[in-house]
Design a protein around this motif. Structure first.
Motif, PDB file in Angstrom:
ATOM      1  N   ALA A 198      -5.784  -3.550   3.149  1.00 28.56           N
ATOM      2  CA  ALA A 198      -5.320  -2.771   1.823  1.00 28.56           C
ATOM      3  C   ALA A 198      -6.021  -2.152   1.716  1.00 28.56           C
ATOM      4  N   SER A 226      -5.741   2.084   2.877  1.00 25.05           N
ATOM      5  CA  SER A 226      -5.930   2.835   1.895  1.00 25.05           C
ATOM      6  C   SER A 226      -6.525   4.030   1.903  1.00 25.05           C
ATOM      7  N   VAL A 271       0.980  -0.795   0.065  1.00 29.41           N
ATOM      8  CA  VAL A 271       0.041  -0.317  -0.101  1.00 29.41           C
ATOM      9  C   VAL A 271       1.013   0.941   0.331  1.00 29.41           C
TER      10      VAL A 271
END
Length: 358
Positions: free
Chosen positions: A72, A76, A30
């Motif tokens: 993730a 994010s 990420v």
């Protein structure tokens, strides 16, 4: 170019890593994605802030599993709030449109992670099932091979026992009967020996290649009878390659053995020269096995055609041949060869087995 199987192998090895290491690598993925996004800020408009994070989610879920994809997604989302969605450097979203865009990103990314995880789980199960089927197929081949070897050995023991009983039989009729039974048992042992060797089809151990089987059996009969004396008889065999299940191959082999043996033993008296020809082919949905010789031939009374027959010798061989033809759902005919010389024997049966295989 990386193949799909190689990629799945890499993914499988990545998912076998410890959980803490997979999550750490997800965070690194990420971070690299956002670093790449920031490096391209001058090229990409701010409306595409969700592009690189989605790619990071896809990569993480593919390499490390659905849980990594969900992680993730969370990382994010936090990074988007902090670095791209006003007010900056805050985990709050002031613009309602940006809030709904972030919510849609979370939903889509979570859905992608779950779909990829489910797809990978299905592929892994299919791979395991394929490996299990391969092991089962290998075990089936070994068991079938062992069964054929045992059947051959048991039949050879039966032949020896029948011949021993024949020597001790009180009458010539009993001796002849026991010897004839021993010959039939020896024929069945010969067929099982060939089935245990090169005639087996590569893809299915229960299927025989007709060319290898018919030609191999004919040559084995030629070698066997050649040891009984130097007789000027030529035996040739021509067979088309067709898949034939083992059950019917055994019956075909027994018919072939009986007819060729009769020709070699009785069609050429007084060491006269001759020829015996074996053919196996498929014609209009039927398999045809023909055995022809140019020997002394048979009289009209000895021809087997339809329901009219006169038993040859004791009649056991003819009855067995007709019975085996009936088991194949076919017909057995014997008569003079071309031009009335010699003997022509033909076995016909449907190419498609009773269960539909053909």
């Amino acid at each position: 170019m990386i193949s799909f199987s190689a990629f799945m192998g890499t993914s499988g090895r990545a998912q076998s890593l410890p959980a803490w290491l997979r999550f750490l690598l997800t965070a690194v993925t990420v971070a690299l994605g956002f670093a790449a996004r920031q490096a391209m800020d001058a090229l990409l408009p701010t409306t595409n802030v969700f592009l690189m994070p989605i790619l990071g989610v896809v990569v993480s879920a593919t390499l490390f599993g659905a849980a990594a994809g969900l992680l993730a997604t969370l990382l994010s989302s936090l990074w988007l709030c902090w670095a791209y969605l006003p007010p900056l450097e805050s985990f709050q979203v002031g613009d309602p449109r940006q809030f709904w865009g972030l919510s849609l990103f979370v939903i889509i990314s979570g859905f992608i992670s779950l779909v990829i995880g489910g797809f990978q789980t299905t592929l892994l199960r299919l791979r395991d099932a394929h490996a299990a089927l391969a092991r089962t197929d290998s075990q089936r081949r070994l068991l079938l091979q062992e069964f054929r070897h045992r059947s051959r050995n048991d039949l050879q023991s039966l032949v020896a026992l029948l011949l021993l009983r024949a020597r001790a039989a009180p009458s010539s009729a009993a001796q002849d009967g026991l010897r004839e039974a021993a010959e039939h048992a020896r024929a069945l042992a010969r067929v099982h020996t060939l089935l245990a060797q090169e005639a087996i089809h590569e893809d299915d151990p229960t299927v025989v290649d007709s060319r290898a089987f018919v030609e191999g059996l004919a040559m084995e009969l030629a070698r066997t009878h050649a040891t009984e004396g130097l007789r000027p008889i030529v035996l040739t065999a021509e067979a088309e390659p067709h898949p034939l299940d083992s059950e019917r191959a055994i019956l075909v082999g027994l018919v072939l053995n009986e007819c060729v043996t009769n020709a070699l033993k009785y069609a050429f008296p007084d060491d006269r020269p001759g020829r015996v020809q074996v053919r196996f082919s498929r014609i209009d949905g039927e398999f045809h096995l023909t055995i022809e010789d140019d020997g002394t031939g048979t009289s009209p009374e000895e021809q087997t055609n339809g329901n009219r027959a006169r038993p040859l010798g004791t009649g056991l061989g003819t009855r067995l041949l007709r019975g085996m033809a009936a088991q194949l759902r076919g017909s057995f005919n014997r008569g003079p060869g071309p031009g009335g010389a010699g003997t022509h024997v033909e076995l016909r049966f449907p190419a498609a087995a009773a269960g539909g295989r053909g």
